[in-house]
Design an enzyme around this catalytic site. Structure first.
Site, short mmCIF file in Angstrom:
data_model
loop_
_atom_site.label_atom_id
_atom_site.label_comp_id
_atom_site.label_asym_id
_atom_site.label_seq_id
_atom_site.Cartn_x
_atom_site.Cartn_y
_atom_site.Cartn_z
N HIS A 284 -2.77 1.25 3.49
CA HIS A 284 -1.75 0.23 3.81
C HIS A 284 -1.22 -0.44 2.56
O HIS A 284 -1.96 -0.85 1.68
CB HIS A 284 -2.26 -0.78 4.84
N ASP A 296 -8.13 -3.59 -1.56
CA ASP A 296 -7.67 -3.64 -0.17
C ASP A 296 -6.16 -3.90 -0.11
O ASP A 296 -5.76 -5.05 -0.02
CB ASP A 296 -8.42 -4.73 0.58
N GLU A 330 -0.83 -3.66 7.94
CA GLU A 330 -2.14 -3.46 8.55
C GLU A 330 -2.89 -4.78 8.67
O GLU A 330 -3.59 -5.01 9.66
CB GLU A 330 -2.96 -2.48 7.70
N GLU A 331 -2.76 -5.65 7.68
CA GLU A 331 -3.60 -6.84 7.61
C GLU A 331 -3.39 -7.82 8.75
O GLU A 331 -4.34 -8.40 9.26
CB GLU A 331 -3.39 -7.57 6.27
N ASP A 358 -9.21 3.07 3.30
CA ASP A 358 -9.07 1.61 3.40
C ASP A 358 -10.43 0.95 3.34
O ASP A 358 -10.77 0.10 4.15
CB ASP A 358 -8.34 1.24 4.69
N HIS A 428 -10.26 -9.59 0.86
CA HIS A 428 -9.42 -10.71 1.28
C HIS A 428 -9.58 -11.96 0.41
O HIS A 428 -9.35 -13.07 0.88
CB HIS A 428 -9.70 -11.10 2.74
#
Length: 462
Positions: A284, A296, A330-331, A358, A428
């Site tokens: 992503h 990520d 995606e997130e 991912d 994140h």
């Protein structure tokens, strides 16, 4: 010896000879892929640009659009058969100015702690909110406490990731419900805010954001939701034990806007024998905004792009059409993955295989598969080909979020599985940056992905 027995023996010898020839040819191709990735790879320089020149790519942001333009440009420069943008409407949420929070033991006696808004949260009232705080370990604790003990307070979810689980993704899955649903559930009992322990196995001062949902709550009933760092969570919990009457102040300025147009970026090498059988590989393109999204999922993006480049570099012409898909959103919505699958279905495209990266740019260990038993047996027969590269993990169960919507009978879905022990130290958070990615590990992952794609392209699905 009878003629029949001689015939059977000759047949077995012929099959064995053919099998050995196949394995030798496959070994040569895999070595070329690994050698090219490690000696002449492009994934790391791509990631350098994506991370350091563009940065965090929150869905709907200017940086996300810059990443789309970058991805399209780089894929076109590979000289593959086709590159295009696939429009998709995505949510737009902004963090605003840096969040601020403190613990107040008595009026004027405060201790600052690191927090960040969860993705999709509403803001606090202007000037922030300061209220008594109550600690819980689970969503079920809310039912036990009830409205009388929760109303007018900030709920502090403090269930840590389970450290004795070797699979850190299982540990993550065991506590992420408090982040995703905590605000929606706490609001039902009259809470005025939610604070969630960061999904992180390490003790540090980095709060970790992530998607959350208000479910079917009306706008007027939504409450602000933030993550607190693991050090901050331990400090707050200790202080609550000493003085249950302390108050917590948090100030957030986040905002949700109207959906905006963005794009999946797609590149294709058309198959030489079965052009209408499609194999997709991707990650992503969007990320959270606190760091630059190198693990990520910048790593997955550049590894997926590298699969096509490696094939071009070694002169391998796929039998089936192979696509790299740089998925958007995606997130906080999975809109890109859903749109890609929707359009593929509407066009009647026959996807037979899809692979996603991912899980960070760490040392590859193997793959997980969502497929039937026959295809998994085929994968297991390839294990000796991967052993020289220390790839040993082949397991049924799970693939990737963005390729999940493609699932149907007959398709093989796979997910690259790197060593996960450090992944949630960065996931994140502000420290998910380019310097946290090891060049060699990233390149090994790209070659490992290309090897699996090659094998499924060469032998097909069962």
């Amino acid at each position: 010896m009878s003629k029949r027995i001689i015939t059977v023996l000759l047949t077995l010898l012929s099959l064995n000879s053919f099998s050995q020839k196949e394995n030798k040819e496959d070994s040569i191709i895999l070595k070329k892929l690994y050698d090219t990735s490690l000696l002449n790879g492009k994934s790391y320089s791509w990631l350098d640009y994506l991370s350091n020149q563009i940065g965090g790519r929150l869905s709907g942001s200017i940086n996300a659009q810059k990443a789309v333009e970058w991805g399209e440009k780089e894929l076109k420069e590979l000289g593959i058969d086709k590159v295009w943008l696939q429009p998709v409407m995505v949510p737009k949420w902004t963090r605003g100015v840096t969040e601020f929070a403190y613990i107040e033991t008595t009026p004027g006696n405060t201790t600052n702690v690191p927090i960040c808004a969860l993705g999709g949260s509403v803001p606090t009232p202007i000037g922030g909110v300061k209220k008594p705080i109550i600690e819980v370990k689970s969503l079920d604790d809310l039912k036990t406490l009830g409205t009388d003990k929760i109303k007018g307070k900030i709920v502090f979810f403090n269930r840590p990731m389970q450290a004795d689980l070797i699979s850190t993704f299982n540990a993550y899955g065991g506590c992420v419900d408090q982040r995703y649903s905590g605000a929606a559930e706490a609001a039902k009992y009259g809470a005025v805010g939610v604070l969630v322990r960061s999904m992180n196995l390490r003790l540090d001062d980095f709060p970790h954001t992530g998607a959350m949902s208000y479910g079917d709550l009306a706008n007027m009933d939504k409450i602000p939701a933030a993550a607190i760092s693991t050090n901050g969570a331990d400090l707050l919990s200790s202080m609550l034990k000493l003085n249950p009457k302390i108050k917590f102040h948090m100030n957030m300025n986040c905002r949700t806007w109207k959906d905006v147009k963005s794009y999946n970026v797609i590149g294709q090498i058309t198959g030489s024998e079965f052009p209408n059988e499609y194999m997709a590989v991707g990650g992503h393109l969007d990320s959270w905004d606190l760091g630059d999204g190198s693990h990520d999922d910048g790593a997955g993006i550049v590894q997926s792009m590298e699969v096509l480049r490696l094939f071009k570099e070694i002169g391998y012409k796929p039998k089936r059409s192979i696509r790299v898909v740089l998925f958007m959103n995606e997130e906080n919505g999975l809109r890109g993955g859903k749109k890609y699958a929707e359009i593929a279905k509407n066009k009647g495209e026959n996807h037979v295989f899809a692979l996603e990266s991912d899980a960070g740019g760490f040392t590859p260990r193997g793959f997980s598969f969502d497929c039937d038993v026959d295809n998994f047996k085929q994968v297991q027969s390839w294990k000796p080909l991967f052993e020289p590269y220390l790839i040993h993990y082949f397991a049924l169960g799970g693939s990737g979020a963005d390729i999940g919507p493609l699932k149907k009978d007959g398709i093989v879905l796979a997910g690259l599985r790197p060593d996960s022990q450090r992944y949630f130290d960065y996931h994140h958070a502000k420290n998910d940056t380019f310097d946290a990615v090891n060049k060699r590990e990233l390149e090994l992952g790209a070659a490992t992905m290309a090897s699996l794609v090659y094998l499924f392209d060469n032998y097909g699905v069962k």
